[in-house]
Design an enzyme around this catalytic site. Structure first.
Site, PDB file in Angstrom:
ATOM      1  N   TYR A 101       7.614 -21.726  -8.811  1.00  0.00           N
ATOM      2  CA  TYR A 101       8.224 -20.455  -8.464  1.00  0.00           C
ATOM      3  C   TYR A 101       8.522 -20.372  -6.964  1.00  0.00           C
ATOM      4  O   TYR A 101       7.667 -20.666  -6.123  1.00  0.00           O
ATOM      5  CB  TYR A 101       7.306 -19.288  -8.845  1.00  0.00           C
ATOM      6  CG  TYR A 101       7.841 -17.948  -8.384  1.00  0.00           C
ATOM      7  CD1 TYR A 101       8.858 -17.311  -9.086  1.00  0.00           C
ATOM      8  CD2 TYR A 101       7.357 -17.354  -7.223  1.00  0.00           C
ATOM      9  CE1 TYR A 101       9.375 -16.098  -8.648  1.00  0.00           C
ATOM     10  CE2 TYR A 101       7.869 -16.145  -6.774  1.00  0.00           C
ATOM     11  CZ  TYR A 101       8.874 -15.522  -7.489  1.00  0.00           C
ATOM     12  OH  TYR A 101       9.397 -14.333  -7.049  1.00  0.00           O
ATOM     13  N   HIS A 126      17.051  -9.979   1.423  1.00  0.00           N
ATOM     14  CA  HIS A 126      15.914  -9.060   1.346  1.00  0.00           C
ATOM     15  C   HIS A 126      15.805  -8.147   2.571  1.00  0.00           C
ATOM     16  O   HIS A 126      14.937  -7.266   2.609  1.00  0.00           O
ATOM     17  CB  HIS A 126      14.615  -9.849   1.170  1.00  0.00           C
ATOM     18  CG  HIS A 126      14.408 -10.334  -0.246  1.00  0.00           C
ATOM     19  ND1 HIS A 126      15.381 -10.995  -0.948  1.00  0.00           N
ATOM     20  CD2 HIS A 126      13.336 -10.237  -1.079  1.00  0.00           C
ATOM     21  CE1 HIS A 126      14.926 -11.311  -2.151  1.00  0.00           C
ATOM     22  NE2 HIS A 126      13.693 -10.846  -2.260  1.00  0.00           N
ATOM     23  N   ASN A 154       6.493 -12.772   1.797  1.00  0.00           N
ATOM     24  CA  ASN A 154       5.692 -12.348   0.658  1.00  0.00           C
ATOM     25  C   ASN A 154       4.250 -12.091   1.075  1.00  0.00           C
ATOM     26  O   ASN A 154       3.393 -12.949   0.935  1.00  0.00           O
ATOM     27  CB  ASN A 154       5.767 -13.424  -0.426  1.00  0.00           C
ATOM     28  CG  ASN A 154       5.379 -12.917  -1.797  1.00  0.00           C
ATOM     29  OD1 ASN A 154       4.943 -13.658  -2.639  1.00  0.00           O
ATOM     30  ND2 ASN A 154       5.550 -11.631  -2.034  1.00  0.00           N
ATOM     31  N   TYR A 160     -18.988  27.808   8.015  1.00  0.00           N
ATOM     32  CA  TYR A 160     -19.063  26.421   7.560  1.00  0.00           C
ATOM     33  C   TYR A 160     -18.436  25.431   8.540  1.00  0.00           C
ATOM     34  O   TYR A 160     -18.932  24.313   8.706  1.00  0.00           O
ATOM     35  CB  TYR A 160     -18.363  26.269   6.202  1.00  0.00           C
ATOM     36  CG  TYR A 160     -19.097  26.866   5.028  1.00  0.00           C
ATOM     37  CD1 TYR A 160     -20.310  27.516   5.174  1.00  0.00           C
ATOM     38  CD2 TYR A 160     -18.563  26.760   3.754  1.00  0.00           C
ATOM     39  CE1 TYR A 160     -20.965  28.059   4.098  1.00  0.00           C
ATOM     40  CE2 TYR A 160     -19.214  27.302   2.651  1.00  0.00           C
ATOM     41  CZ  TYR A 160     -20.420  27.954   2.834  1.00  0.00           C
ATOM     42  OH  TYR A 160     -21.064  28.487   1.755  1.00  0.00           O
ATOM     43  N   ARG A 184     -21.205  25.056  11.003  1.00  0.00           N
ATOM     44  CA  ARG A 184     -22.490  24.647  10.446  1.00  0.00           C
ATOM     45  C   ARG A 184     -22.415  23.303   9.732  1.00  0.00           C
ATOM     46  O   ARG A 184     -23.375  22.522   9.739  1.00  0.00           O
ATOM     47  CB  ARG A 184     -22.974  25.721   9.467  1.00  0.00           C
ATOM     48  CG  ARG A 184     -24.436  25.604   9.114  1.00  0.00           C
ATOM     49  CD  ARG A 184     -24.856  26.474   7.947  1.00  0.00           C
ATOM     50  NE  ARG A 184     -24.048  27.651   7.709  1.00  0.00           N
ATOM     51  CZ  ARG A 184     -24.002  28.284   6.540  1.00  0.00           C
ATOM     52  NH1 ARG A 184     -24.714  27.834   5.515  1.00  0.00           N
ATOM     53  NH2 ARG A 184     -23.252  29.358   6.373  1.00  0.00           N
ATOM     54  N   PHE A 243      -0.360 -10.722  -3.106  1.00  0.00           N
ATOM     55  CA  PHE A 243       0.540  -9.904  -2.301  1.00  0.00           C
ATOM     56  C   PHE A 243       0.439  -8.420  -2.622  1.00  0.00           C
ATOM     57  O   PHE A 243       0.984  -7.580  -1.917  1.00  0.00           O
ATOM     58  CB  PHE A 243       1.990 -10.343  -2.529  1.00  0.00           C
ATOM     59  CG  PHE A 243       2.364 -10.424  -3.984  1.00  0.00           C
ATOM     60  CD1 PHE A 243       2.459  -9.289  -4.773  1.00  0.00           C
ATOM     61  CD2 PHE A 243       2.599 -11.653  -4.584  1.00  0.00           C
ATOM     62  CE1 PHE A 243       2.781  -9.364  -6.119  1.00  0.00           C
ATOM     63  CE2 PHE A 243       2.933 -11.736  -5.933  1.00  0.00           C
ATOM     64  CZ  PHE A 243       3.025 -10.590  -6.701  1.00  0.00           C
ATOM     65  N   GLU A 257       8.646  -6.780 -11.750  1.00  0.00           N
ATOM     66  CA  GLU A 257       7.658  -6.241 -10.815  1.00  0.00           C
ATOM     67  C   GLU A 257       7.440  -4.777 -11.203  1.00  0.00           C
ATOM     68  O   GLU A 257       8.028  -3.857 -10.634  1.00  0.00           O
ATOM     69  CB  GLU A 257       8.164  -6.416  -9.384  1.00  0.00           C
ATOM     70  CG  GLU A 257       8.339  -7.895  -9.050  1.00  0.00           C
ATOM     71  CD  GLU A 257       9.116  -8.174  -7.777  1.00  0.00           C
ATOM     72  OE1 GLU A 257       9.471  -7.215  -7.059  1.00  0.00           O
ATOM     73  OE2 GLU A 257       9.373  -9.352  -7.493  1.00  0.00           O
TER      74      GLU A 257
END
Length: 517
Positions: free
Chosen positions: A53, A83, A195, A278, A281, A330, A417
């Site tokens: 791959y 990309h 990646n 609060y 405190r 990844f 994906e």
């Protein structure tokens, strides 16, 4: 300054911060055999025509498309170009430097098949002050931070855009101006650059360091508010917190006691007023839990910085046998969840601070200890009424930003994906929240100091009667912002107070005063 050696397995959050702000770097020679071994394995895989791959196949949905050996270089080039789809505002140069360091450290581990020359170029770019222009948005957090890292890789190959000496220019021109040369990518190297989790982990490291500063500073400012409001520190008693032994709650209470030591502004035992609200405190319980969220984020980031987080991963045993595994390191879920947790913690830190701001400006809430809106001429003067508005606006906006990014996912790449982490979005949202809370705490500091000055007049004291730590915070604020006797434009003073908080001067000075460094 001594160079930080990049070995793949020793990087810490503080190292990332140092390099982001200019520390030089160098590649540890000890990593070269491992890198060269994985590189030789990639070349063997290509020569043997094995189906692997991203090396001899396409990417994502194109995982079943075989690539011929004479096209593997073009495949990597096409990957980087296609990309680079980032959008939105540019990341700050510090964030880009953190990303570059994170990616270089991962590749140095020697399981990604990238040549040492790739890592050396990244480190040379860091040392030259050359930073690729990377848009902030576009990452889904699986398969890693693909889009932003593609913009980084474009400059590695002499394309894209980069900044050098503050000037934006074409990537190849920037490399030449820095005396560097682009690299032609070989098989697997484009994928190795793209990646992984470098954006979310690099930016996460910077966020963690700022969050540590903010949490401690918020503790000090809360103490100053307690003094301005004539509160009691009885709720911080060590015996109380020993009975609920969350470590950071205990540590927070101890820090509050030390910061308030010697204060003459605190309320003695009063049967008519036995406990505070609060947000005064319960500071150890809430701020301590916030510290937990930040500590968890740091733990995750310190691990992730030293991981192999790309795909596929190349294993070569002592006999030279190659095993390539396509897996999912990844996936940014660990970082995404940690950043969402930190974002929630920081939101609560801001909620506490905003409520103390409200009490400081509201005489009805503080029992008339302080004048309404911290002005003597209410009506003619609005005083610090509107400063609280800004704190409230930011606190409310944080409640939207705190929605967990990791709770969302959207399938991509034709549903291959099909689950993503949104880790980069988680870091960006946490960063926005952090910046808002720095401002909220700065506003609280401004209001608390004004309140202390009114208390000084009422009680015949001086700021020297403040606690060991709070006296330091008061002084640092007063070096930038005076007591306000009449209405003025507040925005420059709010910004000055924010800087006192965000730049870490209170944390550093108080730790020094209390001998905590």
């Amino acid at each position: 300054m001594e160079s930080l050696l990049i070995s793949g397995d020793q990087l810490k959050v503080d190292d990332v911060v140092a390099v982001a702000f200019g520390r030089p770097v160098a590649l540890d020679p000890a990593v070269l055999p491992g890198m060269e071994r994985s590189r030789a394995a990639v070349e063997r895989l290509v020569a043997e025509g094995r189906v692997v791959y991203g090396i001899t196949t396409g990417f994502g949905r194109f995982k079943d498309r075989l690539i011929s050996p004479d096209e593997v270089r073009q495949l990597q080039l096409n990957l980087v170009r296609s990309h680079a789809v980032g959008v939105g505002p540019d990341l700050p140069e510090t964030a880009v430097r953190a990303m570059m360091l994170a990616r270089a450290n991962t590749l140095a581990l020697g399981y990604s098949g990238a040549r040492p020359a790739i890592v050396r170029l990244l480190l040379d770019m860091l040392n030259a002050g050359l930073t690729p222009r990377i848009p902030a948005q576009g990452s889904l957090g699986a398969s890693g931070d693909l889009a932003p890292l593609a913009h980084l890789a474009l400059v590695v190959i002499g394309e894209g855009e980069a900044r050098l000496n503050g000037r934006l220019m074409p990537g190849g021109e920037a490399l030449a101006a820095a005396g560097l040369r682009p690299i032609a990518l070989e098989a697997k190297e484009g994928l190795a650059l793209l990646n992984g989790t470098a954006q979310m982990v690099g930016m996460g490291a910077l966020l963690v360091r700022r969050a540590v500063n903010l949490a401690l500073t918020a503790d000090v400012v809360a103490c100053l508010s307690l003094e301005a409001l004539h509160g009691t520190d009885r709720a911080y008693d060590a015996r109380v917190h020993a009975l609920r032994p969350h470590p950071r709650q205990i540590n927070c209470a101890d820090f509050l006691r030390r910061g308030l030591a010697g204060s003459r502004f605190l309320r003695a035992d009063d049967p008519n007023n036995v406990q505070d609200a609060y947000t005064l405190r319960c500071v150890p319980q809430v701020h301590g839990a916030v510290r937990d969220s930040i500590a968890y984020a740091q733990w995750v980031i310190d691990i992730e910085l030293n991981t192999v987080n790309d795909n596929p991963i190349i294993f070569v045993d002592e006999a030279g046998t190659i095993d390539v595994i396509s897996a999912g390191n990844f996936h940014g879920e660990p970082v995404a969840l940690a950043m969402d947790y930190a974002a929630l913690g920081l939101t609560e830190l801001g909620n506490m601070s905003e409520r103390r701001c409200a009490r400081l400006v509201d005489a009805d809430s503080n029992g008339g200890v302080l004048p309404m809106f911290l002005t003597e001429q209410g009506g003619l003067q609005s005083g610090l009424m509107m400063a609280h508005y800004s704190a409230a606006a930011l606190a409310s906006e944080n409640k939207v930003l705190a929605h967990p990014s990791s709770a969302d996912t959207i399938p991509t790449s034709a549903n291959v994906e099909d689950h993503v982490s949104m880790g980069a979005a988680a870091v960006r949202h946490a960063g926005q929240i952090l910046e808002h809370v720095e401002t909220i705490v700065g506003i609280e500091l401004l209001l608390a100091a004004q309140g202390v000055d009114f208390r000084c007049r009422a009680m015949g004291l001086t700021p020297a009667a403040l606690g060991e730590g709070t006296a330091v915070a008061y002084r640092l604020l007063r070096e930038q912002v005076p007591f306000l006797a009449e209405d003025v434009a507040l925005y420059p003073l709010i910004e000055a107070a924010r800087r006192v908080v965000a730049e870490g001067v209170i944390k550093e000075a108080v730790e020094k005063r209390l001998n905590l460094t």
